[in-house]
Design a protein around this motif. Structure first.
Motif, PDB file in Angstrom:
ATOM      1  N   ALA A  62      72.051 -94.682   2.888  1.00 48.40           N
ATOM      2  CA  ALA A  62      73.351 -94.006   2.781  1.00 48.40           C
ATOM      3  C   ALA A  62      74.415 -94.666   3.655  1.00 48.40           C
ATOM      4  O   ALA A  62      75.596 -94.322   3.561  1.00 48.40           O
ATOM      5  N   ASP A  63      74.003 -95.620   4.492  1.00 49.05           N
ATOM      6  CA  ASP A  63      74.930 -96.329   5.366  1.00 49.05           C
ATOM      7  C   ASP A  63      75.193 -97.710   4.765  1.00 49.05           C
ATOM      8  O   ASP A  63      74.361 -98.616   4.867  1.00 49.05           O
ATOM      9  N   ALA A  64      76.361 -97.876   4.146  1.00 53.74           N
ATOM     10  CA  ALA A  64      76.668 -99.123   3.431  1.00 53.74           C
ATOM     11  C   ALA A  64      76.668-100.332   4.353  1.00 53.74           C
ATOM     12  O   ALA A  64      76.247-101.428   3.962  1.00 53.74           O
ATOM     13  N   GLN A  65      77.129-100.166   5.589  1.00 49.44           N
ATOM     14  CA  GLN A  65      77.156-101.306   6.519  1.00 49.44           C
ATOM     15  C   GLN A  65      75.744-101.734   6.897  1.00 49.44           C
ATOM     16  O   GLN A  65      75.446-102.933   6.981  1.00 49.44           O
ATOM     17  N   GLN A  66      74.881-100.758   7.139  1.00 45.49           N
ATOM     18  CA  GLN A  66      73.485-101.088   7.433  1.00 45.49           C
ATOM     19  C   GLN A  66      72.854-101.851   6.287  1.00 45.49           C
ATOM     20  O   GLN A  66      72.114-102.818   6.501  1.00 45.49           O
ATOM     21  N   MET A  67      73.151-101.455   5.067  1.00 42.81           N
ATOM     22  CA  MET A  67      72.549-102.119   3.905  1.00 42.81           C
ATOM     23  C   MET A  67      73.117-103.526   3.721  1.00 42.81           C
ATOM     24  O   MET A  67      72.399-104.443   3.313  1.00 42.81           O
ATOM     25  N   ALA A  68      74.398-103.708   4.018  1.00 44.04           N
ATOM     26  CA  ALA A  68      74.988-105.043   3.936  1.00 44.04           C
ATOM     27  C   ALA A  68      74.365-105.966   4.981  1.00 44.04           C
ATOM     28  O   ALA A  68      74.043-107.129   4.691  1.00 44.04           O
ATOM     29  N   ASP A  69      74.178-105.442   6.198  1.00 44.02           N
ATOM     30  CA  ASP A  69      73.548-106.233   7.256  1.00 44.02           C
ATOM     31  C   ASP A  69      72.102-106.559   6.892  1.00 44.02           C
ATOM     32  O   ASP A  69      71.623-107.678   7.124  1.00 44.02           O
ATOM     33  N   LEU A  70      71.420-105.580   6.319  1.00 43.92           N
ATOM     34  CA  LEU A  70      70.031-105.780   5.888  1.00 43.92           C
ATOM     35  C   LEU A  70      69.943-106.903   4.846  1.00 43.92           C
ATOM     36  O   LEU A  70      69.059-107.761   4.920  1.00 43.92           O
ATOM     37  N   ALA A  71      70.850-106.888   3.891  1.00 41.54           N
ATOM     38  CA  ALA A  71      70.828-107.900   2.835  1.00 41.54           C
ATOM     39  C   ALA A  71      70.994-109.301   3.418  1.00 41.54           C
ATOM     40  O   ALA A  71      70.285-110.241   3.036  1.00 41.54           O
ATOM     41  N   GLN A  72      71.925-109.439   4.355  1.00 39.06           N
ATOM     42  CA  GLN A  72      72.132-110.735   4.987  1.00 39.06           C
ATOM     43  C   GLN A  72      70.880-111.183   5.735  1.00 39.06           C
ATOM     44  O   GLN A  72      70.478-112.356   5.668  1.00 39.06           O
ATOM     45  N   ALA A  73      70.252-110.242   6.442  1.00 37.13           N
ATOM     46  CA  ALA A  73      69.041-110.569   7.193  1.00 37.13           C
ATOM     47  C   ALA A  73      67.906-110.958   6.257  1.00 37.13           C
ATOM     48  O   ALA A  73      67.155-111.910   6.526  1.00 37.13           O
ATOM     49  N   CYS A  74      67.782-110.235   5.153  1.00 33.01           N
ATOM     50  CA  CYS A  74      66.720-110.524   4.185  1.00 33.01           C
ATOM     51  C   CYS A  74      66.897-111.921   3.584  1.00 33.01           C
ATOM     52  O   CYS A  74      65.944-112.703   3.508  1.00 33.01           O
ATOM     53  N   ILE A  75      68.104-112.229   3.161  1.00 29.99           N
ATOM     54  CA  ILE A  75      68.361-113.542   2.549  1.00 29.99           C
ATOM     55  C   ILE A  75      68.112-114.664   3.556  1.00 29.99           C
ATOM     56  O   ILE A  75      67.536-115.703   3.217  1.00 29.99           O
ATOM     57  N   ALA A  76      68.513-114.445   4.818  1.00 33.98           N
ATOM     58  CA  ALA A  76      68.317-115.462   5.842  1.00 33.98           C
ATOM     59  C   ALA A  76      66.841-115.644   6.187  1.00 33.98           C
ATOM     60  O   ALA A  76      66.371-116.769   6.400  1.00 33.98           O
ATOM     61  N   GLN A  77      66.106-114.538   6.225  1.00 30.33           N
ATOM     62  CA  GLN A  77      64.714-114.585   6.670  1.00 30.33           C
ATOM     63  C   GLN A  77      63.731-114.906   5.550  1.00 30.33           C
ATOM     64  O   GLN A  77      62.785-115.676   5.741  1.00 30.33           O
ATOM     65  N   GLN A  78      63.965-114.303   4.377  1.00 31.65           N
ATOM     66  CA  GLN A  78      62.976-114.429   3.296  1.00 31.65           C
ATOM     67  C   GLN A  78      63.523-115.093   2.039  1.00 31.65           C
ATOM     68  O   GLN A  78      62.752-115.506   1.177  1.00 31.65           O
TER      69      GLN A  78
END
Length: 258
Positions: A62-78
């Protein structure tokens, strides 16, 4: 070849957990999103899933900023996921005449509707640029008609169905597929407190297998189990007076504030 990467929200229990196990058994890499990261880690350890095959991301959909940060981390890591499954959801009964229940309804809509959009959003442009990917929204048979006492949940899942349909049209020529999965009754914590009959109740492992088959087939819409799809279509065509009579007095979903 690098195994496919599957991102799943709400991965700490129920359908999300069953999907994670199914894909792990198929050799996929996992990006698992949950607020309860410790519970997710315990479950992964218990199933002896190799650490190099997954990453855990602690976030609230429900937190759009958290999800945007998560997406960046996922793409960078995996890397960029091949499949994104927006599964996180809550189901709480509401009574609109009770002021406190309006806040409950807002929370259900924020998680179940905005959570899907916040999950998909950061991955759409990279997937379009790549020309491939699957976005999977978890709707529900409950989104096809409104059930007494389920106003928040039914409204949220109806919105998910329509949202995914709109997104599917927008991405039609991009190579990115959008699939709406509508579960019937699945034996998970979400349904365990229901005080009414749940026809065609399905185990989450069976649902996960059938859902993965629908995703692999490139389907655009699938009701699981199929029998509930038939029931849903029948309910949709019932005249309102008959539908209202049929569900009059039916036990309601437990309320958070009641």
């Amino acid at each position: 070849m690098t195994p496919p990467l599957v991102l799943i929200t709400g991965a700490s229990s129920g359908i999300g957990q069953a999907l994670a196990l199914h894909y792990a058994q198929q050799g996929a890499r996992l990006a698992l999103v949950a607020r309860r990261s410790e519970a997710m880690q315990r479950w992964l350890d218990a199933h002896a899933i190799a650490p190099e095959n997954y990453a855990i991301y602690c976030a609230d959909v429900a937190d759009a900023q958290q999800m945007a940060d998560l997406a960046q981390a996922c793409i960078a890591q995996q890397g960029l996921p091949d499949v994104v499954i927006a599964n996180a959801g809550i189901s709480i009964g509401v009574d609109t005449s009770v002021p406190d229940d309006l806040a409950v309804m807002a929370r259900v809509l924020a998680t179940n509707v905005m959570g899907v959009a916040s999950t998909f959003g950061p991955f759409i442009a990279p997937m379009v640029a790549r020309g491939s990917g699957s976005l999977v929204g978890i709707g529900s048979v409950a989104g096809i008609r409104g059930l007494p006492g389920h106003g928040a949940y039914c409204a949220s899942k109806a919105a998910v169905i329509s949202y995914c349909e709109s997104l599917r049209g927008e991405l039609r020529q991009s190579g990115v597929k959008v699939l709406t999965l509508c579960p019937g009754y699945i034996a998970t914590p979400l349904t365990q407190n229901n005080q009414y009959t749940m026809p065609f109740l399905m185990q989450p492992e069976t649902f996960a297998r059938k859902a993965a088959q629908a995703i692999a087939a490139g389907s655009s819409y699938r009701v699981i189990p199929w029998q509930m799809g038939v029931v849903a279509k029948l309910l949709r065509v019932l005249p309102n007076p008959l539908f209202d009579r049929l569900f009059a007095g039916r036990p309601r979903k437990p309320r958070a504030t009641g």
